[in-house]
Design an enzyme around this catalytic site. Structure first.
Site, short mmCIF file in Angstrom:
data_model
loop_
_atom_site.label_atom_id
_atom_site.label_comp_id
_atom_site.label_asym_id
_atom_site.label_seq_id
_atom_site.Cartn_x
_atom_site.Cartn_y
_atom_site.Cartn_z
N SER A 194 -17.05 5.01 -2.66
CA SER A 194 -17.83 3.78 -2.53
C SER A 194 -19.31 4.03 -2.70
O SER A 194 -19.82 5.13 -2.47
CB SER A 194 -17.60 3.16 -1.14
OG SER A 194 -16.26 2.85 -0.95
N1 SAH Z 1 -13.00 6.51 1.48
C1 SAH Z 1 -12.97 7.15 0.19
C2 SAH Z 1 -12.87 6.20 -0.96
C3 SAH Z 1 -11.56 5.51 -0.98
S1 SAH Z 1 -11.02 4.93 -2.56
C4 SAH Z 1 -14.17 8.05 0.00
O1 SAH Z 1 -15.02 8.14 0.89
O2 SAH Z 1 -14.22 8.70 -1.03
C5 SAH Z 1 -9.49 4.28 -2.00
C6 SAH Z 1 -8.46 5.31 -1.69
O3 SAH Z 1 -7.38 4.67 -1.02
C7 SAH Z 1 -7.87 5.96 -2.94
O4 SAH Z 1 -7.99 7.34 -2.81
C8 SAH Z 1 -6.41 5.52 -2.91
O5 SAH Z 1 -5.51 6.50 -3.42
C9 SAH Z 1 -6.19 5.29 -1.43
N2 SAH Z 1 -5.08 4.41 -1.06
C10 SAH Z 1 -4.61 3.31 -1.72
N3 SAH Z 1 -3.58 2.77 -1.04
C11 SAH Z 1 -3.39 3.53 0.07
C12 SAH Z 1 -2.46 3.48 1.16
N4 SAH Z 1 -1.52 2.54 1.25
N5 SAH Z 1 -2.56 4.43 2.12
C13 SAH Z 1 -3.50 5.41 2.04
N6 SAH Z 1 -4.39 5.51 1.03
C14 SAH Z 1 -4.34 4.57 0.06
#
Ligand code: SAH
Length: 216
Positions: free
Chosen positions: A61
């Protein structure tokens, strides 16, 4: 590139003018080496005012959004936080730098592995627990949490995550399709107070959140 200088500039130009006031958030984001959480080819953009790709359909993000979510969570040192969507590990590192113990769930095994390496190499792995799985169900064995930060967007807040909030705890999540509302839910006993903060754009939450009736 002088990453320390870039980082200080990020704090002073992107976070302070937009109203981030929590000194611990500002200090954590001034300390965590964000460039170690982005792919090698993206390092020179690590402190820019935008999200960055970290894999197929996955992004780290924008710094301001990380700061806003961290501030809204109102965490104290020693608190416990659950993160859904470990991604690069950066948000977890910021919370850990605030003295918070973090449990973070990631659905993509490869990303979780990479996040573990990022956290280790950045010297931020202390107090961070990672698990591969569908974050829809949270991390019940480690509950309750003073805060839950959801960083992938479901259509509505998964109820297991609300149940895993401590009394007085706060959940921050992007909710909706394509453009989402960043919602803040505050738990008081059995009451949940919900407010919308700002429009945001996160990747969709996968897994159970995608099924038409995830309760089934
Ligand atoms: N917080 C992260 C950015 C997240 S991007 C950072 O600081 O870099 C969103 C992430 O959520 C992705 O890696 C994706 O694979 C994950 N994601 C999507 N659906 C999910 C689920 N049901 N459970 C866990 N992770 C999930």
């Amino acid at each position: 590139m002088d990453f320390a200088k870039e980082r200080e500039r990020m704090v002073q130009r992107q976070l302070v003018p937009r109203g981030i006031r929590d000194e611990r958030v500002l200090a954590a984001m001034g300390a965590v080496p964000r460039h170690r959480f982005v792919p090698a080819g993206q390092q020179r953009f690590a402190y820019d005012d935008c999200p960055l790709p970290i894999g197929p359909e996955q992004t780290i993000s924008q710094p301001y959004i990380v700061a806003l979510m961290s501030e809204c969570a109102r965490l104290d040192s020693g608190d416990r936080a659950l993160e859904i969507g470990t991604g690069s590990g950066y948000q977890a590192a910021v919370l850990a730098a605030m003295g918070v113990e973090v449990w973070s769930v990631e659905i993509a095994a490869e990303l979780s592995r990479q996040a573990a390496a990022n956290l280790r190499e950045a010297g931020c792995a202390g107090g961070v627990h990672l698990r591969v799985g569908d974050g829809w169900t949270g991390w019940p064995e480690a509950a309750p949490f003073q805060a839950v930060l959801v960083t992938a967007a479901p259509l509505d807040v998964p109820h297991p995550l609300l149940e895993q909030l401590a009394d007085g705890g706060r959940l921050v999540a992007p909710v909706g399709l394509s453009v989402q509302d960043l919602v803040l839910v505050r738990r008081e006993g059995d009451d949940y107070h919900r407010e919308s903060l700002i429009p945001v754009r996160f990747v969709p939450m996968r897994g159970r959140a995608e099924s038409p009736s995830p309760d089934d």
